[in-house]
Design an enzyme around this catalytic site. Structure first.
Site, PDB file in Angstrom:
ATOM      1  N   SER A  20       0.828  -1.217   0.000  1.00 48.60           N
ATOM      2  CA  SER A  20       0.000   0.000   0.000  1.00 48.60           C
ATOM      3  C   SER A  20       0.850   1.250   0.000  1.00 48.60           C
ATOM      4  O   SER A  20       0.335   2.343  -0.191  1.00 48.60           O
ATOM      5  CB  SER A  20      -0.936   0.034   1.201  1.00 48.60           C
ATOM      6  OG  SER A  20      -0.904  -1.142   1.918  1.00 48.60           O
ATOM      7  N   SER A  21       2.128   1.107   0.268  1.00 49.24           N
ATOM      8  CA  SER A  21       2.944   2.324   0.389  1.00 49.24           C
ATOM      9  C   SER A  21       4.418   1.994   0.204  1.00 49.24           C
ATOM     10  O   SER A  21       4.786   0.829   0.060  1.00 49.24           O
ATOM     11  CB  SER A  21       2.737   2.918   1.796  1.00 49.24           C
ATOM     12  OG  SER A  21       3.018   1.917   2.763  1.00 49.24           O
ATOM     13  N   ILE A  63       8.259   1.188  -0.145  1.00 47.08           N
ATOM     14  CA  ILE A  63       9.116   0.349  -0.976  1.00 47.08           C
ATOM     15  C   ILE A  63       8.289  -0.673  -1.774  1.00 47.08           C
ATOM     16  O   ILE A  63       8.510  -0.866  -2.969  1.00 47.08           O
ATOM     17  CB  ILE A  63      10.167  -0.357  -0.085  1.00 47.08           C
ATOM     18  CG1 ILE A  63      11.067   0.692   0.587  1.00 47.08           C
ATOM     19  CG2 ILE A  63      10.982  -1.359  -0.885  1.00 47.08           C
ATOM     20  CD1 ILE A  63      11.993   0.149   1.678  1.00 47.08           C
ATOM     21  N   TYR A 111      13.365  -4.147  16.699  1.00 49.81           N
ATOM     22  CA  TYR A 111      13.231  -4.150  15.236  1.00 49.81           C
ATOM     23  C   TYR A 111      14.456  -4.842  14.631  1.00 49.81           C
ATOM     24  O   TYR A 111      14.338  -5.725  13.772  1.00 49.81           O
ATOM     25  CB  TYR A 111      13.119  -2.710  14.729  1.00 49.81           C
ATOM     26  CG  TYR A 111      13.163  -2.586  13.227  1.00 49.81           C
ATOM     27  CD1 TYR A 111      12.069  -2.945  12.442  1.00 49.81           C
ATOM     28  CD2 TYR A 111      14.304  -2.107  12.572  1.00 49.81           C
ATOM     29  CE1 TYR A 111      12.101  -2.827  11.062  1.00 49.81           C
ATOM     30  CE2 TYR A 111      14.351  -1.984  11.202  1.00 49.81           C
ATOM     31  CZ  TYR A 111      13.255  -2.341  10.446  1.00 49.81           C
ATOM     32  OH  TYR A 111      13.307  -2.226   9.080  1.00 49.81           O
TER      33      TYR A 111
HETATM   34  P1  NAD Z   1       5.794   1.366   4.885  1.00 44.86           P
HETATM   35  O1  NAD Z   1       5.260   1.507   6.237  1.00 44.86           O
HETATM   36  O2  NAD Z   1       5.465   2.405   3.862  1.00 44.86           O
HETATM   37  O3  NAD Z   1       5.428  -0.059   4.265  1.00 44.86           O
HETATM   38  C1  NAD Z   1       5.185  -1.219   5.008  1.00 44.86           C
HETATM   39  C2  NAD Z   1       4.046  -1.955   4.357  1.00 44.86           C
HETATM   40  O4  NAD Z   1       3.808  -3.186   5.048  1.00 44.86           O
HETATM   41  C3  NAD Z   1       2.750  -1.152   4.398  1.00 44.86           C
HETATM   42  O5  NAD Z   1       2.186  -1.145   3.109  1.00 44.86           O
HETATM   43  C4  NAD Z   1       1.891  -1.927   5.388  1.00 44.86           C
HETATM   44  O6  NAD Z   1       0.514  -1.847   5.072  1.00 44.86           O
HETATM   45  C5  NAD Z   1       2.417  -3.329   5.189  1.00 44.86           C
HETATM   46  N1  NAD Z   1       2.088  -4.219   6.311  1.00 44.86           N
HETATM   47  C6  NAD Z   1       2.285  -4.025   7.634  1.00 44.86           C
HETATM   48  N2  NAD Z   1       1.802  -5.062   8.346  1.00 44.86           N
HETATM   49  C7  NAD Z   1       1.293  -5.935   7.434  1.00 44.86           C
HETATM   50  C8  NAD Z   1       0.649  -7.198   7.537  1.00 44.86           C
HETATM   51  N3  NAD Z   1       0.404  -7.775   8.723  1.00 44.86           N
HETATM   52  N4  NAD Z   1       0.275  -7.829   6.400  1.00 44.86           N
HETATM   53  C9  NAD Z   1       0.499  -7.261   5.192  1.00 44.86           C
HETATM   54  N5  NAD Z   1       1.089  -6.074   5.035  1.00 44.86           N
HETATM   55  C10 NAD Z   1       1.483  -5.411   6.142  1.00 44.86           C
HETATM   56  O7  NAD Z   1       7.372   1.296   5.059  1.00 44.86           O
HETATM   57  P2  NAD Z   1       8.560   0.881   4.046  1.00 44.86           P
HETATM   58  O8  NAD Z   1       9.700   1.740   4.427  1.00 44.86           O
HETATM   59  O9  NAD Z   1       8.119   0.849   2.638  1.00 44.86           O
HETATM   60  O10 NAD Z   1       8.859  -0.601   4.578  1.00 44.86           O
HETATM   61  C11 NAD Z   1       8.916  -1.744   3.768  1.00 44.86           C
HETATM   62  C12 NAD Z   1       9.976  -2.700   4.285  1.00 44.86           C
HETATM   63  O11 NAD Z   1      11.249  -2.074   4.205  1.00 44.86           O
HETATM   64  C13 NAD Z   1       9.801  -3.103   5.748  1.00 44.86           C
HETATM   65  O12 NAD Z   1      10.035  -4.494   5.870  1.00 44.86           O
HETATM   66  C14 NAD Z   1      10.888  -2.322   6.471  1.00 44.86           C
HETATM   67  O13 NAD Z   1      11.322  -2.988   7.623  1.00 44.86           O
HETATM   68  C15 NAD Z   1      11.963  -2.262   5.402  1.00 44.86           C
HETATM   69  N6  NAD Z   1      12.941  -1.173   5.575  1.00 44.86           N
HETATM   70  C16 NAD Z   1      12.539   0.136   5.643  1.00 44.86           C
HETATM   71  C17 NAD Z   1      13.495   1.121   5.811  1.00 44.86           C
HETATM   72  C18 NAD Z   1      13.118   2.570   5.928  1.00 44.86           C
HETATM   73  O14 NAD Z   1      13.955   3.375   6.353  1.00 44.86           O
HETATM   74  N7  NAD Z   1      11.936   2.987   5.544  1.00 44.86           N
HETATM   75  C19 NAD Z   1      14.848   0.787   5.888  1.00 44.86           C
HETATM   76  C20 NAD Z   1      15.223  -0.550   5.797  1.00 44.86           C
HETATM   77  C21 NAD Z   1      14.259  -1.525   5.627  1.00 44.86           C
END
Ligand code: NAD
Length: 321
Positions: free
Chosen positions: A11-12, A14, A159
């Site tokens: 939904s958002s 990455i 985390y």
């Molecule tokens: P984000 O919050 O925009 O995306 C996370 C997504 O996971 C959302 O779309 C949310 O709806 C979904 N989600 C959460 N719980 C869920 C569930 N139970 N079932 C299905 N979907 C679920 O954040 P992002 O930054 O795009 O994060 C994506 C991935 O990247 C994550 O695993 C995060 O740990 C990792 N990450 C993020 C960063 C950062 O700085 N943003 C850095 C390193 C890794």
């Protein structure tokens, strides 16, 4: 032919960027199935609108949406069952949640929720998809891990532990699955500017962190939080950067197991291997947080300087200074 890609948590951020990038592939090599948790009708239609806008005419042709909650056994099974012949060529585990704060002020329930999504969510997806990949003797499992899956960061302990757990799980699987021609790859981004950090900061501003002593809380609020903001501003990548890196890994004939997306983190990660006692990395992180936190541009400079030497030895990477 076309490869079927299932991406969790789209939904958002990455996940959305990866879905859109693959769906718009000029050679139409991917058919994307992606979705995250069930939302209310209102936010669901807002979300669909975002997809229509982002994916353009790819939506409905090379991209479709499914309902999925990675925390539910049933939902995971239903999602995979709804895919034709349950055939998934590439599984991208992206769904994830964060948690920050002093450990003594976090409840076990909050911590379990992080593991339920970031670790058991990945386990559920892999258990559902891997047996078919093994029997077809082809497939690629990808996890959006983090540099925090490779080193700990103060106040991000739980985390980080959830990402370490996932790294451990997948390192074992990568070995086992070599016999079945199934690849496993971890994508390890540093800071990425998505809703993720915003959601965390909003939560932090509402929490009182009962249970932590005043000194710890002071470190958290006056050292950690500003450093975090500076890190995201100073070296944060975009979701599209991570999508590009993920696409490169998918398209590689021999996809590496570990993939840092931000070259500035290469020296930091290497500290762990340079000193097996861990003192070098623990002390470096201590200084970055407590001594250099307020002069973040210096830290960023140092990281760029160190990376430069590394990258000169690797011809395929470019460092943006
Ligand atoms: P984000 O919050 O925009 O995306 C996370 C997504 O996971 C959302 O779309 C949310 O709806 C979904 N989600 C959460 N719980 C869920 C569930 N139970 N079932 C299905 N979907 C679920 O954040 P992002 O930054 O795009 O994060 C994506 C991935 O990247 C994550 O695993 C995060 O740990 C990792 N990450 C993020 C960063 C950062 O700085 N943003 C850095 C390193 C890794």
């Amino acid at each position: 032919g076309q490869r079927v890609v299932l991406i969790t948590g789209c939904s958002s951020g990455i996940g959305l960027a990866i879905a859109v990038m693959l769906a718009r592939d000029e050679m139409k090599r991917y058919y994307g199935k992606s979705r995250s948790i069930n939302r209310s009708t209102h936010s669901s239609s807002k979300f669909l609108l975002k997809y229509f806008e982002a994916a353009g005419d790819a939506y409905g042709k090379t991209l479709s949406l499914l309902t999925l909650d990675v925390c539910s056994d049933e939902s995971v099974k239903q999602c995979v069952d709804s895919i034709k012949d349950r055939h998934i060529d590439i599984l991208i585990n992206n769904a994830g949640v964060g948690l920050v704060g002093p450990v003594e002020a976090l409840s076990l329930d909050e911590m379990k929720q992080v593991f339920e999504t970031n670790f058991y969510g990945v386990v559920r997806m892999i258990k559902e998809v891997m047996p078919d990949m093994k029997s077809r003797r082809s497939g690629h499992i990808i996890v959006i891990s983090s540099v925090l899956g490779l080193h700990g960061v103060a106040f991000n302990d739980v985390y980080s532990a959830s990402k370490f757990a996932t790294e451990g799980l997948c390192e074992g699987l990568a070995i086992q699955l070599m016999n079945f021609n199934v690849n496993v790859s971890m994508i390890e981004p540093g800071p990425v500017n998505t809703e993720f950090e915003m959601k965390l900061m909003t939560e932090v501003s509402k929490k009182e962190f009962v249970g932590a002593d005043p000194e710890t809380l002071d470190h958290f609020r006056t050292c950690y939080l500003p450093t975090q903001v500076n890190l995201f501003q100073g070296l944060g990548q975009t979701p599209e950067d991570i999508a590009r890196c993920t696409k490169k890994v998918i398209e590689s004939p021999q996809p590496p197991f570990r993939n840092l997306t931000n070259p500035l983190y290469t020296p930091i990660v290497a500290l762990k291997y340079a000193d097996e006692t861990g003192s070098l990395s623990v002390h470096t992180f201590y200084h970055m947080l407590y001594n250099l936190g307020g002069v973040m541009h210096v830290t960023v400079r140092i990281m760029k300087f160190l990376s430069f030497g590394w990258l000169r030895r690797r011809d395929n990477e470019k460092l943006i200074l």
